[in-house]
Design a protein around this motif. Structure first.
Motif, short mmCIF file in Angstrom:
data_model
loop_
_atom_site.label_atom_id
_atom_site.label_comp_id
_atom_site.label_asym_id
_atom_site.label_seq_id
_atom_site.Cartn_x
_atom_site.Cartn_y
_atom_site.Cartn_z
N GLU B 59 -1.60 30.03 18.08
CA GLU B 59 -0.57 29.37 18.88
C GLU B 59 -1.23 28.77 20.11
OE1 GLU B 59 2.24 32.45 19.64
OE2 GLU B 59 2.79 32.65 17.52
N GLU B 60 -0.52 27.84 20.70
CA GLU B 60 -1.12 27.17 21.86
C GLU B 60 -1.46 28.15 22.97
OE1 GLU B 60 0.02 23.21 23.07
OE2 GLU B 60 1.57 23.22 21.52
N SER B 61 -0.66 29.21 23.06
CA SER B 61 -0.88 30.19 24.12
C SER B 61 -2.18 30.97 23.93
CB SER B 61 0.29 31.16 24.18
OG SER B 61 0.37 31.88 22.95
N ASN B 62 -2.79 30.86 22.76
CA ASN B 62 -4.09 31.52 22.57
C ASN B 62 -5.22 30.80 23.31
OD1 ASN B 62 -2.99 32.04 19.23
ND2 ASN B 62 -3.22 33.65 20.76
N PHE B 63 -4.90 29.59 23.79
CA PHE B 63 -5.93 28.79 24.46
C PHE B 63 -5.50 28.51 25.90
CE2 PHE B 63 -5.76 27.87 19.97
CZ PHE B 63 -7.05 28.17 19.59
N LYS B 64 -6.46 28.42 26.76
CA LYS B 64 -6.13 28.18 28.16
C LYS B 64 -7.01 27.04 28.67
CE LYS B 64 -6.04 30.57 32.56
NZ LYS B 64 -6.61 31.77 33.21
N LEU B 65 -6.36 26.12 29.35
CA LEU B 65 -7.09 24.99 29.93
C LEU B 65 -7.58 25.41 31.30
CD1 LEU B 65 -7.82 21.99 29.64
CD2 LEU B 65 -5.60 21.43 30.60
N VAL B 66 -8.86 25.33 31.51
CA VAL B 66 -9.41 25.71 32.82
C VAL B 66 -10.29 24.57 33.34
CG1 VAL B 66 -9.42 28.18 32.27
CG2 VAL B 66 -11.48 26.80 31.85
N GLU B 67 -10.52 24.62 34.61
CA GLU B 67 -11.46 23.66 35.20
C GLU B 67 -12.62 24.42 35.78
OE1 GLU B 67 -9.81 20.80 37.79
OE2 GLU B 67 -8.56 19.96 36.21
N THR B 68 -13.78 23.90 35.51
CA THR B 68 -14.98 24.56 36.02
C THR B 68 -15.86 23.49 36.64
OG1 THR B 68 -16.08 24.26 33.91
CG2 THR B 68 -14.98 26.37 34.25
N PRO B 69 -16.61 23.86 37.62
CA PRO B 69 -17.50 22.87 38.24
C PRO B 69 -18.62 22.49 37.28
CG PRO B 69 -17.91 25.06 39.16
CD PRO B 69 -16.74 25.20 38.22
N ILE B 70 -19.07 21.28 37.39
CA ILE B 70 -20.23 20.85 36.61
C ILE B 70 -21.46 21.04 37.48
CG2 ILE B 70 -21.37 18.90 35.50
CD1 ILE B 70 -18.60 17.72 34.99
N PRO B 71 -22.40 21.80 37.03
CA PRO B 71 -23.59 22.04 37.86
C PRO B 71 -24.40 20.77 38.04
CG PRO B 71 -23.56 23.46 35.88
CD PRO B 71 -22.48 22.45 35.72
N GLU B 72 -25.23 20.75 39.03
CA GLU B 72 -26.17 19.64 39.24
C GLU B 72 -27.11 19.54 38.04
OE1 GLU B 72 -27.10 17.38 41.91
OE2 GLU B 72 -24.98 17.75 42.40
N LEU B 73 -27.45 18.32 37.68
CA LEU B 73 -28.40 18.14 36.58
C LEU B 73 -29.80 18.54 37.02
CD1 LEU B 73 -27.66 14.75 34.80
CD2 LEU B 73 -27.09 17.06 34.08
N LYS B 74 -30.47 19.24 36.12
CA LYS B 74 -31.89 19.54 36.39
C LYS B 74 -32.73 18.48 35.69
CE LYS B 74 -31.13 24.54 36.39
NZ LYS B 74 -30.46 25.08 35.22
N ASP B 75 -33.97 18.43 36.04
CA ASP B 75 -34.87 17.49 35.36
C ASP B 75 -34.87 17.76 33.87
OD1 ASP B 75 -35.62 15.91 37.40
OD2 ASP B 75 -37.50 16.97 37.85
N GLY B 76 -34.78 16.71 33.09
CA GLY B 76 -34.81 16.86 31.62
C GLY B 76 -33.42 16.96 31.03
N GLU B 77 -32.40 17.05 31.85
CA GLU B 77 -31.04 17.19 31.33
C GLU B 77 -30.27 15.88 31.41
OE1 GLU B 77 -30.06 21.88 32.31
OE2 GLU B 77 -29.37 20.33 33.72
N PHE B 78 -29.22 15.81 30.64
CA PHE B 78 -28.26 14.73 30.83
C PHE B 78 -26.85 15.29 30.79
CE2 PHE B 78 -28.89 14.54 26.13
CZ PHE B 78 -27.56 14.62 25.71
N LEU B 79 -25.95 14.52 31.38
CA LEU B 79 -24.53 14.87 31.38
C LEU B 79 -23.81 13.85 30.50
CD1 LEU B 79 -22.09 16.49 32.74
CD2 LEU B 79 -21.98 14.57 34.36
N ALA B 80 -22.97 14.35 29.60
CA ALA B 80 -22.24 13.42 28.73
C ALA B 80 -20.76 13.79 28.74
CB ALA B 80 -22.79 13.47 27.32
N ARG B 81 -19.94 12.77 28.56
CA ARG B 81 -18.50 12.98 28.55
C ARG B 81 -17.97 12.78 27.13
NH1 ARG B 81 -13.45 10.37 29.38
NH2 ARG B 81 -12.05 11.83 30.46
#
Lengths: 376, 376
Positions: B59-81
């Protein structure tokens, strides 16, 4: 019968008589007449035919003992008399109405089965009286064969009865069903149900030879003792006195189950399914717990476990390996000679006891291979 | 958020604001403030985490929408949406407490799943902003990756959403589950359950390419129509309006069943088991009818059919074929290019609809591959 006929109690026959049928012989014996059954002159055959299809566990009344004449031998044929006849769980499938892998036995038809027989008369140059042969002859005393595909047995290699067991279909079933279907690797855990049965007792030993840890499930403390002591199983339990198969399997298979050789099915197999490791292989050889059900028994749906474990369950029939029987028999004979393979025969005496011996399989009466001794 | 904080309704912020979280954005929107969400500056991520384990159908109640901060990118990483996120039946297994093939999602943990995402910021030389990648990112809007094992997608080859379907895990599941597990031969009859689903619709087409007769089982007349018309199934039936699956299979598979690709399990699979040919191969890919059972459902014990038919039932997971993905994708792309492979996407719009889209799978809502469109 050679001699005067008919006779009566008031006018009994005298002298030596050669009987054509066992019924004749019995009527003579009533009169205290010495009877010599001459194999060569014998022209009657005792057979068990299917009288009716069993509902549930077979009963003796499902089989009928009949006498039939033995036809004259044609050129190229030989006549052999059964020494040992085989009773096996698979025969239950042959007398049921349900679809099976082979044509079923019709009502009135001869029961199928393997046998070891001695040639008593031959018009085939390759077989001489006295030769002992392995022949799929069914439940009858005599068989006529044209010799094609018939294997002569050498009593100096092993007792000829082993052609029905460890050096025959039983041993080959264990061999190919384990090695070809499951490809067990050293160190893997192999679980066997019906582990004290004809096939299961061999499977465990082959798995040991291949360096596996072997765990057997059997129905009796005597069976468990035998497979631990003589068949070298690393662990075993009596399912009849074990309440929680799953817990017991967990205890005895601390590294999970890599290979399962199933002779039994039902709740035992359910418990195994829940403990299989990734890439487990399950050889479905028999389902003796299920053979007598008119309709499939209900049990938990467990195919999902195959996905979780990326496992396979595979049925097989030994007849599909016929082209490789030589390879299998060579290996089995070698292991037997080297003392690496023990076997046990459960001999029931007397042709007339075939149905009883067969029915006993479904009550777990046998340890090792059950064979009916018919003659010498 | 970049700008003055805190603010209040009495003292609203003015000017352009870059928000760190959607919650911040929403509080700004209340004030009729124009908000520019800068992807690069975005530092909050929306995620669906597991709130509770479902009992039965999720059921939908089994899932929860949360917001979390996105950490700073480290060298070698990328951020994708995320552009597209996948919902698949297998996810049910990951949120159950039962043993499964992969570590389950913990309560509070991010839901797992595949995604197609666009790189928005990169400190990895191999990935640049704008690149579109196939990444197992779970149910979240943003993902940070070190790029290892990440596949770049070329929109000129096919719509990038196909990386979640026919040119991704779905297509590969059909490909290896059919070809590697079942090895179908020309002229053989291949039956597919869940035949209008993401995987099943591809399986039928690959089987046709391989010269097989294909019979599909699906839950709806529209589904049946689609697989007959577009996926080239030779025959199909709607199990929801068919009473006797066995009789229907007999009618549609006059030569029996050589290969079964099972996405469904349960009574459909029971019926197939009863019709398999000698040496049949059954690929157990999914058991969607069973995933929501707390305890295994009871059904007829059918392992004996494996013996009769000398058949195998084998589970598999696509991840086990990772080393061969290239081969599979090359073949699938080729067939797609040649017009031999049709696919259908069932697009649900909006990140917030992920749970609903997922739950709908268990109600058979989708035809083809269900995908949630999250962004561009």
């Amino acid at each position: 019968m050679v001699g005067r006929t008919p006779w009566s109690a008031a006018d009994p026959p005298i002298g030596l008589f050669t009987c054509r049928t066992a019924m004749e012989r019995d009527s003579l014996l009533v009169h205290n007449i010495t009877v010599i059954m001459s194999p060569i002159a014998t022209t009657a055959n005792r057979q068990f035919v299917l009288a009716s299809r069993p509902a549930g566990v077979p009963e003796e009344s499902n089989f009928k003992l009949v006498e039939t004449p033995i036809p004259e031998l044609k050129d190229g044929e030989f006549l052999a008399r059964a020494m040992y006849l085989s009773v096996d769980p698979y025969m239950r499938g042959r007398i049921s109405q349900a679809k099976s892998y082979a044509a079923g036995v019709e009502i009135g038809g001869l029961m199928v089965g393997g046998g070891v027989a001695r040639v008593v008369e031959s018009k085939n140059a390759k077989f001489a009286a006295g030769d002992i042969v392995d022949v799929y002859m069914g439940w009858q005393e005599y068989v006529i064969s044209n010799g094609k595909g018939i294997r002569k047995l050498d009593p100096s290699v092993a007792p000829v009865s082993t052609a029905l067991g460890v050096l025959g279909g039983t041993g080959l079933t264990a061999y190919f069903g384990l090695l070809d279907v499951c490809n067990p690797k050293p160190g893997e855990t192999v679980v066997v149900s019906g582990a004290a049965g004809a096939v299961g007792s061999i499977v465990g030993q082959i798995a040991k030879i291949k360096g596996c840890r072997t765990v057997g499930i059997a129905g009796g403390d005597d069976k468990v003792e035998w497979i631990l002591k003589d068949c070298g199983y690393d662990a075993a339990f009596n399912y009849k006195t074990t309440e929680d198969y799953g817990a017991k399997l967990k205890e005895l298979c601390p590294n999970g189950i890599d290979v399962y050789f199933d002779n039994v099915g039902g709740t035992i197999t359910d418990a195994v399914f829940m403990q299989i490791n990734t890439f487990a292989r399950m050889s479905i050889c028999g389902q003796i717990s299920q053979y007598n059900n008119a309709k499939p028994e209900m049990g938990p749906r467990l195919l999902g476990m195959l996905i979780i474990a990326r496992a396979k369950a595979q049925g097989f029939l030994i007849t599909d390996y016929m082209a490789r029987f030589g390879e299998g028999l060579a290996e089995l004979s070698g292991w037997l000679r080297e003392g690496k393979l023990k076997y046990r025969e459960d001999i029931v005496e007397g042709f007339e006891n075939l149905p009883k011996a067969f029915i006993g399989l479904f009550h777990g009466e046998n340890i090792g291979k059950r064979i009916v001794k018919v003659g010498d």
